[in-house]
Enzyme design. Structure first.
Site, short mmCIF file in Angstrom:
data_model
loop_
_atom_site.label_atom_id
_atom_site.label_comp_id
_atom_site.label_asym_id
_atom_site.label_seq_id
_atom_site.Cartn_x
_atom_site.Cartn_y
_atom_site.Cartn_z
N HIS A 119 -9.02 -5.05 -7.10
CA HIS A 119 -7.92 -5.77 -7.78
C HIS A 119 -8.46 -6.79 -8.78
O HIS A 119 -8.28 -8.00 -8.61
CB HIS A 119 -7.01 -6.46 -6.75
N ARG A 156 0.38 -2.29 -9.05
CA ARG A 156 0.35 -2.83 -7.69
C ARG A 156 0.16 -1.66 -6.75
O ARG A 156 0.64 -0.55 -7.02
CB ARG A 156 1.67 -3.54 -7.36
N GLU A 203 -4.29 -4.60 0.59
CA GLU A 203 -5.54 -5.24 0.15
C GLU A 203 -5.92 -6.37 1.10
O GLU A 203 -5.06 -7.07 1.59
CB GLU A 203 -5.34 -5.79 -1.28
#
Lengths: 336, 336
Positions: free
Chosen positions: A299, A252, A281
């Site tokens: 991601h 993460r 993000e």
């Protein structure tokens, strides 16, 4: 985010081939999601009666529903749980569960499932891909060729060998273990840091990320994000990794102090980075856009067509198990 | 080409730490190279007296020299060999030796060394990097992020899982064997075609590239280029690999019929390609420049700082062995 965003890609063709009858006799499952996650969940029909917040009967169903399906990383906090007073089980659809208030679930005696290992292999594969890419400058070379520079400049700078590198894995869980297994035939020396030493493994254990970084040429970050692991990769860890050190993050974004990361990369105090995740993000620090020693990825480490299909089967299996009082397939242990 | 081009990068710091005396007592070695390969070979000094064609004494030395060092893929054909009537040993500096007329060397009883396994690990690593990249769209994702498209488009297309793929290796030599070893923990099924079946290995053997392609999801080409293997990956082989099939080439460009490759990629009849080598380097077909299912690389699979250092040590070792009548370290068997 990718795991949920991508759910739509295969869902409509993923209507489960079960014989469970459809209609109002099916148990209700509340679909919990951020409004922006407007994806199909046709694969859930046939197993449950999925109820959206836009459903006219939602105000009634939310009070009695025993199950909630959380799409992707949609936050599920205490105030959301208050909306579902009868919920007994939360079906998660992502590998990380930092968006779910697990302490509150424990307090309320609510069970929680995650994507389990559905994404682990893909996450590990992608971590290896990013490591090779940064060391060997694969993406940068591709840019060089596409820009027409090969006939002009001739030589492209040498990359570095994968073999012989000391690779430190931050979090030797389901993804980290698979990363280690994949790195062995490359001739890498593998170390790790983890909540606990795993005596059954022959990899070198370090009790802190700083110790691991001090003894590593590359770090691969693949632990869960918790309050304890937030910014586990801080300024000191990256400084210890050093000018030739490489950081790969498929966990993460908030596991890494991104501001410090950018500063060190800009200052040449970190060798390179392969980043699939970011702190804010989809925002990515623009300073990274021009760096050839950095690989940027939106991601998607854990998202492949095959993994999404596997996840859907897992969630279906968890739902069937829950409503027939059988053991869940990927239940989190909230009582550790 | 890369292996020779890159020789300059580390050579000057690679002055061997030997105690061999310098000066005119050292044996002569002719430096044979294309005029464009203007690289340092300071690492050879101290072991031999390296003589360039520009040297005033070259016309004399070339007649009596027992050794020739061939830099990179500089062609060494019959007419070149005629220039070196006393040569007994050719020291090659590349893994592939298609630029050396081996039949002519055999006829003249000249021994030939190659880079041996100095580049094999790097070649295998890069092949894995290209395979992961094409399957998981790593370079394409990096382009997507750098173009600022993540916040705009949100979703990036799903890639495909590495595990479970049937990977066919064309040429199970030193690179191919290492590719196979690396792919095992990814959960790939490995097949191969090679001059001979290798009964000691448990991988599935196919006697032709066509059979292998028919039974593979991806082909990794890493055999030597010979008259027999030129265009071993032809139209039919690529058609058999199919619309979802992936071709990775870290061998030589001419192993693949490049015109057919481009045609099939443009027509969507081949799934994707990871290409480190091309038929007319440094020219790369421009049709490939806009494809996201293709990764392009400027002939650098085998070049890393560490591999070049290893190569230099190998060539030095070969030269020392030759001039002291000991067995060469990486001699080609020309009599098979």
């Amino acid at each position: 985010m990718a795991e949920s965003q991508q759910l739509q890609s295969t869902t409509d063709s993923q209507q489960p081939q079960t014989t469970v009858e459809t209609g109002n006799n099916l148990p209700v499952a509340i679909i919990h999601r951020l409004p922006t996650f407007n994806f199909s969940f046709s694969w859930a029909k046939g197993i449950v009666n999925p109820i959206e917040s836009s459903d006219p009967l939602y105000p009634i169903h939310r009070l009695s529903a025993r199950a909630v399906i959380v799409l992707g990383p949609s936050p599920l906090k205490s105030e959301h749980l208050d909306q579902y007073p009868s919920v007994e089980c939360i079906f998660g659809t992502s590998a990380g569960v930092d968006h779910i208030d697990l302490a509150e679930c424990r307090r309320r005696n609510i069970r929680v499932t995650s994507a389990g290992d559905a994404f682990s292999e893909d996450g590990a594969d992608y971590a290896i891909g990013l490591l090779i890419d940064v060391l060997r400058l694969v993406s940068a070379s591709d840019r060089f060729v596409r820009a027409g520079l090969w006939p002009v400049e001739g030589i492209y700078p040498l990359g570095n060998k994968v073999g012989g590198k000391r690779v430190g894995i931050v979090g030797l869980g389901s993804i980290g273990s698979l990363v280690a297994k994949r790195l062995e035939p490359f001739g890498c020396t593998i170390g790790y840091t983890s909540r606990n030493k795993k005596p059954q493994l022959h990899y070198q254990f370090y009790s802190t990320a700083l110790d691991l970084a001090t003894n590593s040429d590359a770090l691969i970050v693949c632990c869960a994000l918790t309050e304890k692991t937030r910014h586990v990769i801080n300024h000191d860890v990256m400084k210890a990794l050093g000018k030739r050190g490489i950081l790969v993050n498929v966990g993460r974004g908030a596991l890494v102090d991104e501001k410090e990361l950018v500063k060190l990369l800009v200052g040449g105090e970190l060798g390179g980075a392969g980043l699939d995740v970011f702190e804010d993000e989809p925002q990515v620090p623009r300073e990274l856009f021009t760096m050839d020693n950095v690989v940027l990825s939106p991601h998607k480490a854990i998202a492949t067509t095959e993994a999404i299909e596997g996840l859907i089967q897992l969630v279906i299996g968890n739902m069937k198990a829950f409503f027939s009082n059988k053991p869940l397939l990927s239940e989190l242990n909230l009582h550790d």
